[in-house]
Motif scaffolding. Structure first.
Motif, short mmCIF file in Angstrom:
data_model
loop_
_atom_site.label_atom_id
_atom_site.label_comp_id
_atom_site.label_asym_id
_atom_site.label_seq_id
_atom_site.Cartn_x
_atom_site.Cartn_y
_atom_site.Cartn_z
N UNK A 83 0.84 -1.18 0.00
CA UNK A 83 0.00 0.00 0.00
C UNK A 83 0.89 1.24 0.00
N UNK A 84 0.43 2.26 -0.70
CA UNK A 84 1.27 3.45 -0.85
C UNK A 84 0.42 4.71 -0.72
N UNK A 85 1.03 5.72 -0.11
CA UNK A 85 0.48 7.08 -0.07
C UNK A 85 1.58 8.02 -0.53
N UNK A 86 1.26 8.92 -1.41
CA UNK A 86 2.22 9.92 -1.85
C UNK A 86 2.49 10.90 -0.71
N UNK A 87 3.72 11.38 -0.58
CA UNK A 87 4.03 12.33 0.49
C UNK A 87 3.15 13.59 0.44
N UNK A 88 2.83 14.06 -0.77
CA UNK A 88 1.96 15.22 -0.93
C UNK A 88 0.54 14.70 -1.17
N UNK A 89 -0.33 14.92 -0.19
CA UNK A 89 -1.71 14.44 -0.30
C UNK A 89 -2.38 14.93 -1.57
N UNK A 90 -2.06 16.14 -2.01
CA UNK A 90 -2.70 16.67 -3.21
C UNK A 90 -2.29 15.90 -4.47
N UNK A 91 -1.10 15.32 -4.48
CA UNK A 91 -0.72 14.44 -5.59
C UNK A 91 -1.57 13.17 -5.53
N UNK A 92 -1.81 12.67 -4.33
CA UNK A 92 -2.70 11.51 -4.19
C UNK A 92 -4.05 11.81 -4.80
N UNK A 93 -4.57 13.01 -4.57
CA UNK A 93 -5.87 13.39 -5.15
C UNK A 93 -5.83 13.36 -6.67
N UNK A 94 -4.75 13.83 -7.27
CA UNK A 94 -4.61 13.81 -8.73
C UNK A 94 -4.63 12.37 -9.22
N UNK A 95 -3.91 11.50 -8.54
CA UNK A 95 -3.84 10.09 -8.93
C UNK A 95 -5.20 9.42 -8.75
N UNK A 96 -5.83 9.64 -7.60
CA UNK A 96 -7.13 9.02 -7.34
C UNK A 96 -8.16 9.52 -8.34
N UNK A 97 -8.09 10.78 -8.73
CA UNK A 97 -9.01 11.30 -9.73
C UNK A 97 -8.95 10.47 -11.01
N UNK A 98 -7.76 10.10 -11.42
CA UNK A 98 -7.61 9.25 -12.61
C UNK A 98 -8.19 7.86 -12.35
N UNK A 99 -7.98 7.35 -11.16
CA UNK A 99 -8.49 6.01 -10.84
C UNK A 99 -10.01 5.98 -10.77
#
Length: 135
Positions: free
Chosen positions: A1-17
């Motif tokens: 399991x992974x979380x990006x250090x910058x939560x806002x990058x996680x949001x960009x990735x999850x948006x694609x998912x």
């Protein structure tokens, strides 16, 4: 399991998912809660962050399978994910700006980054140096 250090990058990735169907069942369940539905529709707490939605996205841990599905990233304030967290967000502030793209190397199939806003040129250059196409 992974979380990006910058939560806002996680949001960009999850948006694609979200476009691939990932996390949709969980989100639909949240959206079906009357108090959350009312906030999404602007019937209550207009313009405020929906704490339950924000908490949901902060807890997301991405699997290797999730990371492998991402072939492109969009840095755009009009993306759906922001309006799930703050339904009537105007995009006028920098609350969702990505400060760091650290960890993007965990996206083995990333080919293209669409850059409209929300991330600095210096961070975009990191993609460019890695051979990722910038649009």
């Amino acid at each position: 399991m992974y979380r990006f250090p910058d939560h806002n990058l996680t949001l960009v990735v999850v948006n694609q998912l979200l476009e691939t169907g990932s996390f949709v069942a969980e989100l639909e369940q949240l959206k079906s809660i009357p108090a959350i539905r009312a906030r999404l529709d602007g019937e209550s707490n207009y313009g405020e962050t929906i704490p339950e939605m924000d908490a949901f996205f902060r807890k997301v841990e991405l699997t290797d399978e999730d990371l492998a599905q991402v072939t492109e990233l969009w840095f755009d304030g009009g993306d759906d994910i922001y309006h799930l967290i703050r339904p009537f967000w105007s995009g006028a502030d920098d609350d969702f700006d990505v400060q760091s793209v650290d960890g993007f190397e965990k996206l083995p199939n990333l080919k293209t980054v669409y850059h409209n806003a929300m991330v600095s040129e210096a961070e975009v250059d990191r993609f460019r140096v890695a051979g990722i196409e910038i649009e």
